[in-house]
Design a protein around this motif. Structure first.
Motif, short mmCIF file in Angstrom:
data_model
loop_
_atom_site.label_atom_id
_atom_site.label_comp_id
_atom_site.label_asym_id
_atom_site.label_seq_id
_atom_site.Cartn_x
_atom_site.Cartn_y
_atom_site.Cartn_z
N TYR A 153 0.83 -1.19 0.00
CA TYR A 153 0.00 0.00 0.00
C TYR A 153 0.87 1.24 0.00
O TYR A 153 1.91 1.28 0.66
N ALA A 154 0.41 2.22 -0.72
CA ALA A 154 1.01 3.54 -0.62
C ALA A 154 0.29 4.25 0.53
O ALA A 154 -0.93 4.26 0.59
N LEU A 155 1.09 4.77 1.47
CA LEU A 155 0.50 5.37 2.66
C LEU A 155 0.98 6.81 2.81
O LEU A 155 2.02 7.18 2.28
N THR B 93 4.75 10.57 2.20
CA THR B 93 4.20 9.36 1.59
C THR B 93 5.26 8.26 1.61
O THR B 93 6.46 8.53 1.48
N PHE B 94 4.81 7.06 1.85
CA PHE B 94 5.73 5.92 1.86
C PHE B 94 4.93 4.67 1.51
O PHE B 94 3.71 4.71 1.41
N GLU B 95 5.64 3.58 1.36
CA GLU B 95 4.99 2.33 1.00
C GLU B 95 5.27 1.27 2.05
O GLU B 95 6.33 1.27 2.67
N SER B 96 4.31 0.39 2.23
CA SER B 96 4.51 -0.67 3.20
C SER B 96 3.81 -1.95 2.74
O SER B 96 2.77 -1.88 2.10
N TRP B 97 4.42 -3.07 3.11
CA TRP B 97 3.83 -4.37 2.74
C TRP B 97 2.98 -4.91 3.88
O TRP B 97 3.34 -4.78 5.04
N ASN C 77 -2.26 -8.95 4.06
CA ASN C 77 -3.47 -8.83 3.26
C ASN C 77 -4.15 -7.53 3.67
O ASN C 77 -3.67 -6.83 4.57
N SER C 78 -5.26 -7.21 3.05
CA SER C 78 -5.90 -5.93 3.35
C SER C 78 -6.46 -5.93 4.77
O SER C 78 -6.49 -4.90 5.43
N ALA C 79 -6.87 -7.10 5.26
CA ALA C 79 -7.38 -7.16 6.63
C ALA C 79 -6.27 -6.86 7.63
O ALA C 79 -6.49 -6.19 8.63
N ALA C 80 -5.08 -7.34 7.32
CA ALA C 80 -3.94 -7.08 8.21
C ALA C 80 -3.65 -5.58 8.24
O ALA C 80 -3.35 -5.02 9.30
N TYR C 81 -3.75 -4.94 7.06
CA TYR C 81 -3.55 -3.49 7.03
C TYR C 81 -4.59 -2.79 7.90
O TYR C 81 -4.26 -1.97 8.74
N GLU D 201 -2.68 7.06 6.72
CA GLU D 201 -3.80 6.59 5.90
C GLU D 201 -3.30 6.16 4.54
O GLU D 201 -2.21 6.54 4.13
N LYS D 202 -4.14 5.38 3.87
CA LYS D 202 -3.78 5.01 2.51
C LYS D 202 -3.72 6.27 1.65
O LYS D 202 -4.63 7.09 1.68
N ALA D 203 -2.64 6.43 0.94
CA ALA D 203 -2.50 7.60 0.08
C ALA D 203 -3.22 7.35 -1.23
O ALA D 203 -3.31 6.22 -1.70
N ILE D 204 -3.76 8.43 -1.76
CA ILE D 204 -4.38 8.28 -3.06
C ILE D 204 -3.30 8.56 -4.10
O ILE D 204 -2.75 9.64 -4.21
N MET D 205 -2.92 7.52 -4.77
CA MET D 205 -1.78 7.59 -5.69
C MET D 205 -2.11 6.79 -6.93
O MET D 205 -2.90 5.86 -6.88
N ALA D 206 -1.47 7.15 -7.97
CA ALA D 206 -1.62 6.34 -9.18
C ALA D 206 -0.93 5.00 -8.92
O ALA D 206 0.17 4.96 -8.42
N PRO D 207 -1.59 3.92 -9.27
CA PRO D 207 -0.96 2.62 -9.05
C PRO D 207 0.32 2.47 -9.85
O PRO D 207 0.42 2.98 -10.96
N ARG D 208 1.30 1.86 -9.27
CA ARG D 208 2.53 1.60 -10.03
C ARG D 208 3.06 0.23 -9.64
O ARG D 208 2.65 -0.35 -8.66
N LEU D 209 4.00 -0.20 -10.40
CA LEU D 209 4.55 -1.53 -10.17
C LEU D 209 5.33 -1.57 -8.86
O LEU D 209 6.07 -0.65 -8.55
N ALA D 210 5.14 -2.64 -8.13
CA ALA D 210 5.89 -2.80 -6.90
C ALA D 210 7.35 -3.00 -7.24
O ALA D 210 7.70 -3.75 -8.15
#
Ligand SMILES: [Zn+2]
Length: 161
Positions: free
Chosen positions: A4-6, A13-17, A20-24, A44-53
């Motif tokens: 997720y981009a957070l 803004t940063f990213e974290s693994w 699953n979504s429930a764990a988040y 919170e989850k950032a609103i970002m354009a999706p990109r490749l991990a």
């Protein structure tokens, strides 16, 4: 695993693994996710354009698993064994204590005379009753060989010596 981009409340803004979504959701609710730049737990989850991990320099963090699982409750499937076992152990220990209390309240303590008393009952010299006491390993073996049935008195973990 899901990435997720957070974003924190300061706009980092940063990213974290996450597993699953429930764990988040769970970790976010418990404020276990911290901004790696300022340490803020208002993330919170950032609103970002999706990109490749991709493996990113320093912007990816993983939430400390031990912290997350220590607070997880026993019913969530991604709890660690420790979190899942503890309540059961507690329950088991309670049951042991109940059994022990029941035994000691309703049986005669014959102490070291246990093998003697057990034999007397077994061979009909005295009336059958509940007794408890002490038996050495040798005594226990001999009693079993004579067909005298008894159970070890449950010992609670913190009562051993
Ligand atoms: Zn921040």
């Amino acid at each position: 695993m899901i990435q997720y981009a957070l974003a924190c409340d300061k706009g980092h803004t940063f990213e974290s693994w996450f597993q699953n979504s429930a764990a988040y959701d769970k970790q976010a609710k418990r404020k276990l996710i911290e901004c790696p730049m300022c340490g803020s737990a208002k993330v919170e989850k950032a609103i970002m354009a999706p990109r490749l991990a991709r493996k990113d320099k320093s912007t990816s963090i993983t939430v400390r698993e031990d912290m997350a699982s220590a607070q997880a409750d026993a019913t969530t499937p991604d709890s660690s064994p420790v979190a899942m076992i503890s309540p059961q152990e507690h329950e088991f220990r309670k049951k042991l204590k109940e059994l022990r209390d029941h035994l000691t309240a309703n049986a005669d303590n014959v102490g070291k005379k246990f093998p003697e008393e057990a034999r007397k009952m077994h061979y009909g010299e005295t009336e059958h009753r509940s007794i408890y006491g002490e038996a050495t390993a040798q005594d226990a073996k001999a009693l079993h060989e004579e067909g005298i049935e008894f159970q070890p008195l449950p010992v609670l973990p913190d009562e051993r010596n």
